[in-house]
Design a protein around this motif. Structure first.
Motif, PDB file in Angstrom:
ATOM      1  N   MET A  66       0.879  -1.170   0.000  1.00  0.00           N
ATOM      2  CA  MET A  66       0.000   0.000   0.000  1.00  0.00           C
ATOM      3  C   MET A  66       0.917   1.220   0.000  1.00  0.00           C
ATOM      4  SD  MET A  66      -3.040  -1.240   2.610  1.00  0.00           S
ATOM      5  CE  MET A  66      -2.160  -0.595   4.010  1.00  0.00           C
ATOM      6  N   ILE A  67       0.817   2.028  -1.054  1.00  0.00           N
ATOM      7  CA  ILE A  67       1.783   3.106  -1.275  1.00  0.00           C
ATOM      8  C   ILE A  67       1.045   4.397  -1.594  1.00  0.00           C
ATOM      9  CG2 ILE A  67       3.776   3.836  -2.645  1.00  0.00           C
ATOM     10  CD1 ILE A  67       4.041   0.812  -3.456  1.00  0.00           C
ATOM     11  N   PHE A  68       1.535   5.508  -1.049  1.00  0.00           N
ATOM     12  CA  PHE A  68       1.010   6.835  -1.392  1.00  0.00           C
ATOM     13  C   PHE A  68       2.151   7.716  -1.847  1.00  0.00           C
ATOM     14  CE2 PHE A  68       0.528  11.278  -0.179  1.00  0.00           C
ATOM     15  CZ  PHE A  68      -0.528  11.618  -0.993  1.00  0.00           C
ATOM     16  N   LEU A  69       1.934   8.421  -2.957  1.00  0.00           N
ATOM     17  CA  LEU A  69       2.854   9.448  -3.423  1.00  0.00           C
ATOM     18  C   LEU A  69       2.050  10.719  -3.633  1.00  0.00           C
ATOM     19  CD1 LEU A  69       4.008   6.645  -4.735  1.00  0.00           C
ATOM     20  CD2 LEU A  69       5.498   8.212  -5.922  1.00  0.00           C
ATOM     21  N   GLY A  70       2.492  11.819  -3.051  1.00  0.00           N
ATOM     22  CA  GLY A  70       1.795  13.069  -3.269  1.00  0.00           C
ATOM     23  C   GLY A  70       2.004  14.078  -2.163  1.00  0.00           C
ATOM     24  N   GLU A  71       1.009  14.947  -2.034  1.00  0.00           N
ATOM     25  CA  GLU A  71       1.082  16.082  -1.112  1.00  0.00           C
ATOM     26  C   GLU A  71       1.430  15.677   0.313  1.00  0.00           C
ATOM     27  OE1 GLU A  71      -2.401  18.471  -0.971  1.00  0.00           O
ATOM     28  OE2 GLU A  71      -2.383  18.864  -3.112  1.00  0.00           O
ATOM     29  N   VAL A  82      -3.913   1.681  -9.317  1.00  0.00           N
ATOM     30  CA  VAL A  82      -3.529   3.068  -9.066  1.00  0.00           C
ATOM     31  C   VAL A  82      -4.790   3.914  -9.044  1.00  0.00           C
ATOM     32  CG1 VAL A  82      -2.160   5.051  -9.838  1.00  0.00           C
ATOM     33  CG2 VAL A  82      -1.341   2.720 -10.270  1.00  0.00           C
ATOM     34  N   MET A  83      -4.953   4.701  -7.979  1.00  0.00           N
ATOM     35  CA  MET A  83      -6.099   5.610  -7.853  1.00  0.00           C
ATOM     36  C   MET A  83      -5.611   6.988  -7.478  1.00  0.00           C
ATOM     37  SD  MET A  83      -8.903   3.293  -5.837  1.00  0.00           S
ATOM     38  CE  MET A  83      -9.991   4.707  -5.733  1.00  0.00           C
ATOM     39  N   ALA A  84      -6.290   7.998  -8.024  1.00  0.00           N
ATOM     40  CA  ALA A  84      -5.979   9.384  -7.678  1.00  0.00           C
ATOM     41  C   ALA A  84      -6.854   9.826  -6.522  1.00  0.00           C
ATOM     42  CB  ALA A  84      -6.223  10.287  -8.880  1.00  0.00           C
ATOM     43  N   ILE A  85      -6.306  10.669  -5.657  1.00  0.00           N
ATOM     44  CA  ILE A  85      -7.099  11.271  -4.595  1.00  0.00           C
ATOM     45  C   ILE A  85      -6.958  12.789  -4.682  1.00  0.00           C
ATOM     46  CG2 ILE A  85      -7.050   9.268  -3.079  1.00  0.00           C
ATOM     47  CD1 ILE A  85      -4.906  10.563  -1.468  1.00  0.00           C
ATOM     48  N   PRO A  86      -8.037  13.505  -4.341  1.00  0.00           N
ATOM     49  CA  PRO A  86      -8.017  14.963  -4.477  1.00  0.00           C
ATOM     50  C   PRO A  86      -7.226  15.635  -3.363  1.00  0.00           C
ATOM     51  CG  PRO A  86     -10.093  14.258  -3.531  1.00  0.00           C
ATOM     52  CD  PRO A  86      -9.330  13.006  -3.875  1.00  0.00           C
ATOM     53  N   PRO A  87      -6.864  16.893  -3.576  1.00  0.00           N
ATOM     54  CA  PRO A  87      -6.169  17.644  -2.523  1.00  0.00           C
ATOM     55  C   PRO A  87      -7.105  17.926  -1.351  1.00  0.00           C
ATOM     56  CG  PRO A  87      -6.742  19.089  -4.340  1.00  0.00           C
ATOM     57  CD  PRO A  87      -7.097  17.689  -4.771  1.00  0.00           C
ATOM     58  N   LEU A  88      -6.539  18.208  -0.199  1.00  0.00           N
ATOM     59  CA  LEU A  88      -7.355  18.542   0.975  1.00  0.00           C
ATOM     60  C   LEU A  88      -8.022  19.899   0.822  1.00  0.00           C
ATOM     61  CD1 LEU A  88      -5.134  17.326   3.948  1.00  0.00           C
ATOM     62  CD2 LEU A  88      -7.214  16.278   3.054  1.00  0.00           C
ATOM     63  N   ALA A  89      -7.353  20.821   0.145  1.00  0.00           N
ATOM     64  CA  ALA A  89      -7.912  22.167  -0.042  1.00  0.00           C
ATOM     65  C   ALA A  89      -8.117  22.418  -1.528  1.00  0.00           C
ATOM     66  CB  ALA A  89      -6.955  23.201   0.541  1.00  0.00           C
ATOM     67  N   GLY A  90      -9.097  23.229  -1.825  1.00  0.00           N
ATOM     68  CA  GLY A  90      -9.338  23.592  -3.215  1.00  0.00           C
ATOM     69  C   GLY A  90     -10.415  22.727  -3.841  1.00  0.00           C
ATOM     70  N   PRO A  91     -10.734  23.008  -5.097  1.00  0.00           N
ATOM     71  CA  PRO A  91     -11.792  22.251  -5.768  1.00  0.00           C
ATOM     72  C   PRO A  91     -11.362  20.821  -6.053  1.00  0.00           C
ATOM     73  CG  PRO A  91     -10.761  23.773  -7.295  1.00  0.00           C
ATOM     74  CD  PRO A  91     -10.173  24.050  -5.932  1.00  0.00           C
ATOM     75  N   VAL A  92     -12.319  19.923  -6.033  1.00  0.00           N
ATOM     76  CA  VAL A  92     -12.062  18.521  -6.320  1.00  0.00           C
ATOM     77  C   VAL A  92     -12.255  18.288  -7.813  1.00  0.00           C
ATOM     78  CG1 VAL A  92     -12.840  16.164  -5.904  1.00  0.00           C
ATOM     79  CG2 VAL A  92     -12.824  17.820  -4.029  1.00  0.00           C
ATOM     80  N   ARG A  93     -11.217  17.816  -8.464  1.00  0.00           N
ATOM     81  CA  ARG A  93     -11.287  17.461  -9.883  1.00  0.00           C
ATOM     82  C   ARG A  93     -10.536  16.159 -10.058  1.00  0.00           C
ATOM     83  NH1 ARG A  93     -11.476  22.867 -10.010  1.00  0.00           N
ATOM     84  NH2 ARG A  93     -12.834  23.873 -11.514  1.00  0.00           N
ATOM     85  N   LEU A  94     -11.236  15.055 -10.023  1.00  0.00           N
ATOM     86  CA  LEU A  94     -10.584  13.762 -10.121  1.00  0.00           C
ATOM     87  C   LEU A  94     -10.278  13.413 -11.564  1.00  0.00           C
ATOM     88  CD1 LEU A  94     -12.584  11.680  -7.519  1.00  0.00           C
ATOM     89  CD2 LEU A  94     -10.385  12.800  -7.252  1.00  0.00           C
ATOM     90  N   THR A  95      -9.078  12.888 -11.767  1.00  0.00           N
ATOM     91  CA  THR A  95      -8.638  12.476 -13.080  1.00  0.00           C
ATOM     92  C   THR A  95      -8.289  10.993 -13.014  1.00  0.00           C
ATOM     93  OG1 THR A  95      -7.661  14.641 -13.400  1.00  0.00           O
ATOM     94  CG2 THR A  95      -6.981  12.927 -14.923  1.00  0.00           C
TER      95      THR A  95
END
Length: 119
Positions: free
Chosen positions: A13-18, A83-96
């Motif tokens: 289980m791996i997370f890469l990002g903010e 692989v799944m994308a997750i939205p940022p904690l702040a700002g508008p949600v735009r999933l790709t």
């Protein structure tokens, strides 16, 4: 941390990002790489393919949109690496993602776009 499957293999289980998301995911057992770059994602995808690893990978939406060659390969192959994308904690949600595209086709674009009020 990894989970065991019925076949006796281990799923990473791996997370890469903010950075703001990494700490919480680390606390629930994910391997994390805060503030990862597209190059980091490319290296990880190549390693997972080379090792024939099973993995559940969460990436922030910015990395999902980067479309690195190894990420595209993993997404096209499907199977043992999800692989799944997750939205940022702040700002508008735009999933790709492909799942987001299918949901948008079924329910319309307004179901996946949400603006959050600043607190």
């Amino acid at each position: 941390m990894s989970g065991d499957t019925d076949q006796g293999t281990t799923t990473r289980m791996i997370f890469l990002g903010e950075h703001s998301l990494a700490e919480g995911l680390r606390l629930i057992g994910f391997e994390t790489q805060a503030d990862a770059t597209p190059a980091d994602l490319e290296r990880l995808c190549r390693a997972l393919v080379r090792e024939r690893a099973s993995a559940f990978v969460l990436v922030d939406d910015r990395l999902m949109r980067s479309g690195t060659p190894a990420l595209r390969q993993v997404l096209d192959e499907g199977g043992r690496i999800v692989v799944m994308a997750i939205p940022p904690l702040a700002g508008p949600v735009r999933l790709t993602s492909r799942v987001a595209e299918r949901l948008q086709a079924l329910f319309g674009p307004s179901t996946l776009l949400e603006t959050r009020e600043p607190q």
